[in-house]
Write a protein that holds these residues in place. Sequence first.
Motif, PDB file in Angstrom:
ATOM      1  N   GLN A  92       1.434   3.162 -11.384  1.00  0.00           N
ATOM      2  CA  GLN A  92       1.626   3.764 -10.229  1.00  0.00           C
ATOM      3  C   GLN A  92       0.901   3.456  -8.825  1.00  0.00           C
ATOM      4  O   GLN A  92       1.557   3.497  -7.884  1.00  0.00           O
ATOM      5  N   ALA A  93      -0.119   3.001  -9.042  1.00  0.00           N
ATOM      6  CA  ALA A  93      -1.074   2.818  -7.949  1.00  0.00           C
ATOM      7  C   ALA A  93      -0.265   1.068  -7.432  1.00  0.00           C
ATOM      8  O   ALA A  93      -0.114   1.272  -6.123  1.00  0.00           O
ATOM      9  N   ARG A  94       0.114   0.191  -8.061  1.00  0.00           N
ATOM     10  CA  ARG A  94       0.706  -0.930  -7.698  1.00  0.00           C
ATOM     11  C   ARG A  94       1.833  -0.888  -6.974  1.00  0.00           C
ATOM     12  O   ARG A  94       2.027  -1.348  -5.893  1.00  0.00           O
ATOM     13  N   ALA A  95       2.786   0.368  -7.474  1.00  0.00           N
ATOM     14  CA  ALA A  95       4.045   0.765  -6.658  1.00  0.00           C
ATOM     15  C   ALA A  95       3.586   1.296  -5.407  1.00  0.00           C
ATOM     16  O   ALA A  95       4.513   1.052  -4.383  1.00  0.00           O
ATOM     17  N   ALA A  96       2.430   2.176  -5.484  1.00  0.00           N
ATOM     18  CA  ALA A  96       2.226   3.068  -4.165  1.00  0.00           C
ATOM     19  C   ALA A  96       1.707   2.098  -3.079  1.00  0.00           C
ATOM     20  O   ALA A  96       1.847   2.190  -1.676  1.00  0.00           O
ATOM     21  N   VAL A  97       0.857   0.981  -3.580  1.00  0.00           N
ATOM     22  CA  VAL A  97       0.288   0.026  -2.360  1.00  0.00           C
ATOM     23  C   VAL A  97       0.897  -1.059  -1.828  1.00  0.00           C
ATOM     24  O   VAL A  97       0.474  -2.040  -1.091  1.00  0.00           O
ATOM     25  N   GLY A  98       2.226  -1.619  -2.627  1.00  0.00           N
ATOM     26  CA  GLY A  98       3.171  -2.637  -1.871  1.00  0.00           C
ATOM     27  C   GLY A  98       2.296  -3.829  -1.961  1.00  0.00           C
ATOM     28  O   GLY A  98       1.983  -4.349  -3.010  1.00  0.00           O
ATOM     29  N   MET A  99       2.111  -4.379  -0.847  1.00  0.00           N
ATOM     30  CA  MET A  99       1.606  -5.659  -0.723  1.00  0.00           C
ATOM     31  C   MET A  99       0.230  -5.908  -0.918  1.00  0.00           C
ATOM     32  O   MET A  99      -0.292  -7.263  -1.236  1.00  0.00           O
ATOM     33  N   HIS A 100      -0.491  -4.941  -1.313  1.00  0.00           N
ATOM     34  CA  HIS A 100      -1.859  -5.012  -1.811  1.00  0.00           C
ATOM     35  C   HIS A 100      -2.126  -4.827  -3.317  1.00  0.00           C
ATOM     36  O   HIS A 100      -3.141  -4.374  -3.773  1.00  0.00           O
ATOM     37  N   ALA A 101      -0.914  -4.859  -3.857  1.00  0.00           N
ATOM     38  CA  ALA A 101      -0.923  -4.513  -5.339  1.00  0.00           C
ATOM     39  C   ALA A 101      -2.099  -5.360  -6.317  1.00  0.00           C
ATOM     40  O   ALA A 101      -2.438  -5.224  -7.066  1.00  0.00           O
ATOM     41  N   ALA A 102      -2.038  -6.521  -5.663  1.00  0.00           N
ATOM     42  CA  ALA A 102      -2.958  -7.446  -6.444  1.00  0.00           C
ATOM     43  C   ALA A 102      -4.514  -7.030  -6.524  1.00  0.00           C
ATOM     44  O   ALA A 102      -5.252  -7.542  -7.172  1.00  0.00           O
TER      45      ALA A 102
END
Length: 197
Positions: free
Chosen positions: A80-90
Motif C-alpha cells: 500500500q505504501a509503495r503504491a501511495a508514494v509513487g516515485m519514492h517507492a524504493a
Amino acid sequence: MADFQQRDPLSPAFWDERFERHFTPWDQGGVPQALRDFSAANGPLTTLIPGCGAAYELAWLAGLDWDATAIDFSPAAVAQARAAVGMHAARVVEADFFAWQPATPLQLIYERAFLCAMPRAMWPQVAARWAQLLAPGALLAGYFFFDDAPKGPPFGIARAQLDALLQADFECIADQAPSDSIPIFAGKERWMIWRRR
Ligand SMILES: C[S@@+](CC[C@H](N)C(=O)[O-])C[C@H]1O[C@@H](n2cnc3c(N)ncnc32)[C@H](O)[C@@H]1O
C-alpha cells in the motif's frame, strides 16, 4: 470487527489482514500538521519512519529532499505504501524494526501509531531500540497516544509511564496538542519531540 482471524499484533499477519480488508482506523489519510511544521523549521534530516503503514509522511519528506526511509514488517502495508508514494517507492522497505539497520546514521525517528501498536510489554524494547538507533543529539519526534484502556491496539500510555520509559536516554524538548487528530486519537495524543541524551 470481531471476525478477524489474526489476533496477535506482534505478527505481520495481524496487520496484513487489516490492510487487506481496508480496516485502518489509525490512517490519517495525509501528512499531519505538526510534522509539516516541524519539517518547515528543521532539516533535511536522515529519517526513519518505523511501522510506516501507508507512509504519506515518506512522500512528504522525500519531496523536501530529506533522506527518509519507511519500514514496515507487513507485506500488505508495504504494498500500500509503495503504491501511495509513487516515485519514492524504493524508500519503503519491508523490515522488522527490531532487526533493520540504517545505512547511514539517523538524525530523526518519526513516531506515529507505532508504539501504541505494540502490546505494553514490548515498550521497553521499543524504547531501547530507539535509543540504540539514535546518537546523542538526534531526535525522536511524533505522536504519542495517552489512554488507559486495557485492550488494544491502540495501547495507550500514561504520561508518567512515558517519562519513565524515555527519561534515561531522552529529554523532552517539545510537547503540544495536535490540531488535526483523527477520531481514534482525538484528545488523547500529543506531538512531542525527544532529544537523545
Ligand atoms: C497502527 S499502524 C500505524 C501505521 C502508520 N504509522 C500510520 O500512522 O498510519 C502500525 C504499523 O506498524 C507496523 N509494525 C508493527 N510492528 C512492526 C515491527 N516490529 N516492525 C515493522 N513494522 C511493524 C504494522 O505492520 C502497521 O503497519
